[in-house]
Write a protein that holds these residues in place. Structure first.
Motif, PDB file in Angstrom:
ATOM      1  N   THR A 283     -23.501 -56.374 -12.613  1.00  0.00           N
ATOM      2  CA  THR A 283     -22.168 -56.017 -13.106  1.00  0.00           C
ATOM      3  C   THR A 283     -21.639 -57.059 -14.076  1.00  0.00           C
ATOM      4  OG1 THR A 283     -21.700 -54.969 -11.006  1.00  0.00           O
ATOM      5  CG2 THR A 283     -19.816 -55.436 -12.417  1.00  0.00           C
ATOM      6  N   THR A 284     -21.134 -56.573 -15.240  1.00  0.00           N
ATOM      7  CA  THR A 284     -20.570 -57.495 -16.234  1.00  0.00           C
ATOM      8  C   THR A 284     -19.142 -57.825 -15.859  1.00  0.00           C
ATOM      9  OG1 THR A 284     -21.928 -56.468 -17.917  1.00  0.00           O
ATOM     10  CG2 THR A 284     -20.072 -57.797 -18.688  1.00  0.00           C
ATOM     11  N   PRO A 285     -18.753 -59.076 -15.769  1.00  0.00           N
ATOM     12  CA  PRO A 285     -17.369 -59.417 -15.408  1.00  0.00           C
ATOM     13  C   PRO A 285     -16.398 -59.009 -16.499  1.00  0.00           C
ATOM     14  CG  PRO A 285     -18.618 -61.357 -16.067  1.00  0.00           C
ATOM     15  CD  PRO A 285     -19.603 -60.259 -15.977  1.00  0.00           C
ATOM     16  N   LEU A 286     -15.167 -58.644 -16.086  1.00  0.00           N
ATOM     17  CA  LEU A 286     -14.141 -58.245 -17.048  1.00  0.00           C
ATOM     18  C   LEU A 286     -13.743 -59.426 -17.909  1.00  0.00           C
ATOM     19  CD1 LEU A 286     -11.820 -56.132 -14.739  1.00  0.00           C
ATOM     20  CD2 LEU A 286     -13.365 -55.279 -16.497  1.00  0.00           C
ATOM     21  N   SER A 287     -13.477 -59.150 -19.212  1.00  0.00           N
ATOM     22  CA  SER A 287     -13.015 -60.218 -20.093  1.00  0.00           C
ATOM     23  C   SER A 287     -11.573 -60.554 -19.752  1.00  0.00           C
ATOM     24  CB  SER A 287     -13.105 -59.756 -21.549  1.00  0.00           C
ATOM     25  OG  SER A 287     -12.184 -58.700 -21.750  1.00  0.00           O
ATOM     26  N   THR A 288     -11.093 -61.654 -20.274  1.00  0.00           N
ATOM     27  CA  THR A 288      -9.707 -62.084 -20.024  1.00  0.00           C
ATOM     28  C   THR A 288      -8.723 -61.060 -20.538  1.00  0.00           C
ATOM     29  OG1 THR A 288     -10.418 -64.357 -20.250  1.00  0.00           O
ATOM     30  CG2 THR A 288      -8.051 -63.928 -20.418  1.00  0.00           C
ATOM     31  N   ALA A 289      -8.999 -60.458 -21.754  1.00  0.00           N
ATOM     32  CA  ALA A 289      -8.098 -59.455 -22.335  1.00  0.00           C
ATOM     33  C   ALA A 289      -8.007 -58.225 -21.462  1.00  0.00           C
ATOM     34  CB  ALA A 289      -8.582 -59.076 -23.735  1.00  0.00           C
ATOM     35  N   GLN A 290      -9.174 -57.790 -20.889  1.00  0.00           N
ATOM     36  CA  GLN A 290      -9.172 -56.609 -20.036  1.00  0.00           C
ATOM     37  C   GLN A 290      -8.401 -56.855 -18.743  1.00  0.00           C
ATOM     38  OE1 GLN A 290     -13.468 -56.209 -20.062  1.00  0.00           O
ATOM     39  NE2 GLN A 290     -13.266 -54.152 -20.922  1.00  0.00           N
ATOM     40  N   GLN A 291      -8.387 -58.067 -18.276  1.00  0.00           N
ATOM     41  CA  GLN A 291      -7.723 -58.367 -17.009  1.00  0.00           C
ATOM     42  C   GLN A 291      -6.215 -58.501 -17.159  1.00  0.00           C
ATOM     43  OE1 GLN A 291      -9.898 -61.917 -16.156  1.00  0.00           O
ATOM     44  NE2 GLN A 291     -11.407 -60.856 -14.863  1.00  0.00           N
ATOM     45  N   SER A 292      -5.695 -58.593 -18.394  1.00  0.00           N
ATOM     46  CA  SER A 292      -4.264 -58.831 -18.580  1.00  0.00           C
ATOM     47  C   SER A 292      -3.576 -57.624 -19.212  1.00  0.00           C
ATOM     48  CB  SER A 292      -4.058 -60.070 -19.464  1.00  0.00           C
ATOM     49  OG  SER A 292      -4.665 -59.858 -20.727  1.00  0.00           O
ATOM     50  N   LEU A 293      -3.989 -56.428 -18.805  1.00  0.00           N
ATOM     51  CA  LEU A 293      -3.366 -55.228 -19.359  1.00  0.00           C
ATOM     52  C   LEU A 293      -1.899 -55.095 -18.955  1.00  0.00           C
ATOM     53  CD1 LEU A 293      -6.194 -52.579 -18.958  1.00  0.00           C
ATOM     54  CD2 LEU A 293      -5.346 -53.596 -21.063  1.00  0.00           C
ATOM     55  N   GLY A 294      -1.527 -55.597 -17.799  1.00  0.00           N
ATOM     56  CA  GLY A 294      -0.141 -55.567 -17.374  1.00  0.00           C
ATOM     57  C   GLY A 294       0.204 -54.300 -16.617  1.00  0.00           C
ATOM     58  N   ASP A 295       1.394 -54.269 -16.028  1.00  0.00           N
ATOM     59  CA  ASP A 295       1.875 -53.144 -15.242  1.00  0.00           C
ATOM     60  C   ASP A 295       2.850 -52.323 -16.087  1.00  0.00           C
ATOM     61  OD1 ASP A 295       2.698 -51.366 -13.387  1.00  0.00           O
ATOM     62  OD2 ASP A 295       3.707 -52.822 -12.091  1.00  0.00           O
ATOM     63  N   VAL A 296       2.504 -51.043 -16.330  1.00  0.00           N
ATOM     64  CA  VAL A 296       3.369 -50.197 -17.162  1.00  0.00           C
ATOM     65  C   VAL A 296       4.280 -49.313 -16.321  1.00  0.00           C
ATOM     66  CG1 VAL A 296       1.724 -50.147 -19.077  1.00  0.00           C
ATOM     67  CG2 VAL A 296       1.604 -48.385 -17.289  1.00  0.00           C
ATOM     68  N   ALA A 297       4.292 -49.544 -15.024  1.00  0.00           N
ATOM     69  CA  ALA A 297       5.093 -48.686 -14.144  1.00  0.00           C
ATOM     70  C   ALA A 297       6.586 -48.799 -14.432  1.00  0.00           C
ATOM     71  CB  ALA A 297       4.825 -49.047 -12.683  1.00  0.00           C
ATOM     72  N   GLU A 298       7.000 -49.925 -14.999  1.00  0.00           N
ATOM     73  CA  GLU A 298       8.427 -50.130 -15.256  1.00  0.00           C
ATOM     74  C   GLU A 298       8.886 -49.493 -16.563  1.00  0.00           C
ATOM     75  OE1 GLU A 298      10.465 -51.429 -13.091  1.00  0.00           O
ATOM     76  OE2 GLU A 298       8.783 -51.645 -11.722  1.00  0.00           O
ATOM     77  N   LEU A 299       7.957 -49.015 -17.385  1.00  0.00           N
ATOM     78  CA  LEU A 299       8.350 -48.395 -18.651  1.00  0.00           C
ATOM     79  C   LEU A 299       9.081 -47.084 -18.383  1.00  0.00           C
ATOM     80  CD1 LEU A 299       5.146 -48.943 -20.836  1.00  0.00           C
ATOM     81  CD2 LEU A 299       7.320 -50.161 -20.992  1.00  0.00           C
ATOM     82  N   PRO A 300      10.087 -46.723 -19.200  1.00  0.00           N
ATOM     83  CA  PRO A 300      10.817 -45.461 -18.966  1.00  0.00           C
ATOM     84  C   PRO A 300       9.923 -44.254 -19.212  1.00  0.00           C
ATOM     85  CG  PRO A 300      11.457 -46.459 -21.055  1.00  0.00           C
ATOM     86  CD  PRO A 300      10.597 -47.467 -20.352  1.00  0.00           C
ATOM     87  N   SER A 301      10.127 -43.191 -18.404  1.00  0.00           N
ATOM     88  CA  SER A 301       9.325 -41.971 -18.561  1.00  0.00           C
ATOM     89  C   SER A 301       9.934 -41.022 -19.587  1.00  0.00           C
ATOM     90  CB  SER A 301       9.189 -41.267 -17.213  1.00  0.00           C
ATOM     91  OG  SER A 301      10.468 -40.997 -16.671  1.00  0.00           O
ATOM     92  N   VAL A 302      11.154 -41.289 -20.010  1.00  0.00           N
ATOM     93  CA  VAL A 302      11.813 -40.454 -21.019  1.00  0.00           C
ATOM     94  C   VAL A 302      12.728 -41.347 -21.863  1.00  0.00           C
ATOM     95  CG1 VAL A 302      13.639 -39.840 -19.380  1.00  0.00           C
ATOM     96  CG2 VAL A 302      13.292 -38.433 -21.406  1.00  0.00           C
ATOM     97  N   THR A 303      12.755 -41.085 -23.158  1.00  0.00           N
ATOM     98  CA  THR A 303      13.640 -41.844 -24.047  1.00  0.00           C
ATOM     99  C   THR A 303      14.476 -40.862 -24.855  1.00  0.00           C
ATOM    100  OG1 THR A 303      11.912 -41.929 -25.744  1.00  0.00           O
ATOM    101  CG2 THR A 303      12.091 -43.821 -24.258  1.00  0.00           C
ATOM    102  N   PHE A 304      15.617 -41.325 -25.317  1.00  0.00           N
ATOM    103  CA  PHE A 304      16.541 -40.467 -26.052  1.00  0.00           C
ATOM    104  C   PHE A 304      16.894 -41.102 -27.395  1.00  0.00           C
ATOM    105  CE2 PHE A 304      17.301 -39.683 -21.541  1.00  0.00           C
ATOM    106  CZ  PHE A 304      17.200 -38.298 -21.485  1.00  0.00           C
ATOM    107  N   GLY A 305      17.427 -40.253 -28.279  1.00  0.00           N
ATOM    108  CA  GLY A 305      17.923 -40.752 -29.561  1.00  0.00           C
ATOM    109  C   GLY A 305      16.824 -41.346 -30.420  1.00  0.00           C
ATOM    110  N   HIS A 306      17.157 -42.419 -31.131  1.00  0.00           N
ATOM    111  CA  HIS A 306      16.222 -42.976 -32.106  1.00  0.00           C
ATOM    112  C   HIS A 306      14.982 -43.597 -31.457  1.00  0.00           C
ATOM    113  CE1 HIS A 306      18.530 -46.515 -30.857  1.00  0.00           C
ATOM    114  NE2 HIS A 306      17.480 -47.214 -31.221  1.00  0.00           N
ATOM    115  N   ARG A 307      14.993 -43.743 -30.131  1.00  0.00           N
ATOM    116  CA  ARG A 307      13.799 -44.263 -29.448  1.00  0.00           C
ATOM    117  C   ARG A 307      12.773 -43.168 -29.194  1.00  0.00           C
ATOM    118  NH1 ARG A 307      15.920 -47.105 -24.258  1.00  0.00           N
ATOM    119  NH2 ARG A 307      13.724 -47.762 -24.117  1.00  0.00           N
ATOM    120  N   SER A 308      13.149 -41.916 -29.483  1.00  0.00           N
ATOM    121  CA  SER A 308      12.237 -40.779 -29.280  1.00  0.00           C
ATOM    122  C   SER A 308      11.639 -40.346 -30.623  1.00  0.00           C
ATOM    123  CB  SER A 308      13.011 -39.611 -28.650  1.00  0.00           C
ATOM    124  OG  SER A 308      12.270 -38.407 -28.752  1.00  0.00           O
TER     125      SER A 308
END
Length: 207
Positions: free
Chosen positions: A2-27
């Motif tokens: 098994t090839t170990p994950l690179s540092t970049a692959q391991q730091s993808l982060g948690d996207v659970a906090e991102l909004p599921s819907v946006t309004f106005g100019h953010r859409s």
């Protein structure tokens, strides 16, 4: 092996906090709606300029032996359109609160109020009291009213379709932004019609 994950692959982060819907100019859809409004507003401005260009070639307006437009149907329809802004606005506010019951209610009210508008628009065409092919004045007036009517009809159909989807289908939360975009476009349709109403139906009495 098994090839170990690179540092970049391991730091993808948690996207659970991102909004599921946006309004106005953010859409992204909001920008698309704004683009339509710019294109359609420019089209209506051009045909209104054409109306005044034709006007300067006549000593009287409407031309001789052409009756002036009637005001009853156009004025009633303008009043209905202005009143329709309120439920559309309330639907937009409910969508921003992610209030499904409120969205359903105010979309239904918006659809019911918008239904007579295209019908009254049909009577507005005949209230011009001139056929589209009678003279240049008739062609210019029918072009303005007819062009706005085609856009209006599509938006009424869009509002009714959106209402049916919200009442009879389970939709993802991100669709709430479609309600606010629909309201955004409806404001445009009503606001741009106010000066066009004065140009087509009132100006022949005062210019």
């Amino acid at each position: 092996m098994t090839t170990p994950l690179s540092t970049a692959q391991q730091s993808l982060g948690d996207v659970a906090e991102l909004p599921s819907v946006t309004f106005g100019h953010r859409s992204l859809m909001w920008w698309g709606t704004l683009g339509f409004m710019v294109i359609e507003g420019w089209t209506l401005a051009l045909i209104t300029a054409m109306y005044f260009y034709v006007r300067q070639n006549f000593e009287t307006w409407p031309p001789l032996r052409t009756p002036r437009p009637s005001l009853t149907a156009p004025t009633v329809n303008l009043a209905v359109m202005i009143v329709s802004v309120l439920p559309v606005y309330l639907a937009s506010r409910a969508a921003r609160r992610l209030d499904l019951r409120g969205v359903r209610l105010w979309l239904l009210v918006s659809s019911l109020i918008s239904l007579p508008i295209p019908i009254l628009r049909w009577y507005e065409l005949w209230a011009l009291n001139v056929r589209w092919d009678s003279n240049a004045y008739g062609t210019a007036a029918w072009t303005i009213v007819g062009t706005h009517a085609s856009l209006l009809l599509l938006d009424v159909a869009d509002t009714i379709g959106l209402t049916l989807f919200f009442w009879f289908k389970r939709l993802p939360i991100k669709v709430m932004s479609d309600v606010t975009d629909n309201s955004f476009y409806w404001y445009f349709m009503v606001l741009i019609w106010i000066p066009l109403y004065f140009v087509v139906y009132v100006s022949p009495y005062v210019l």
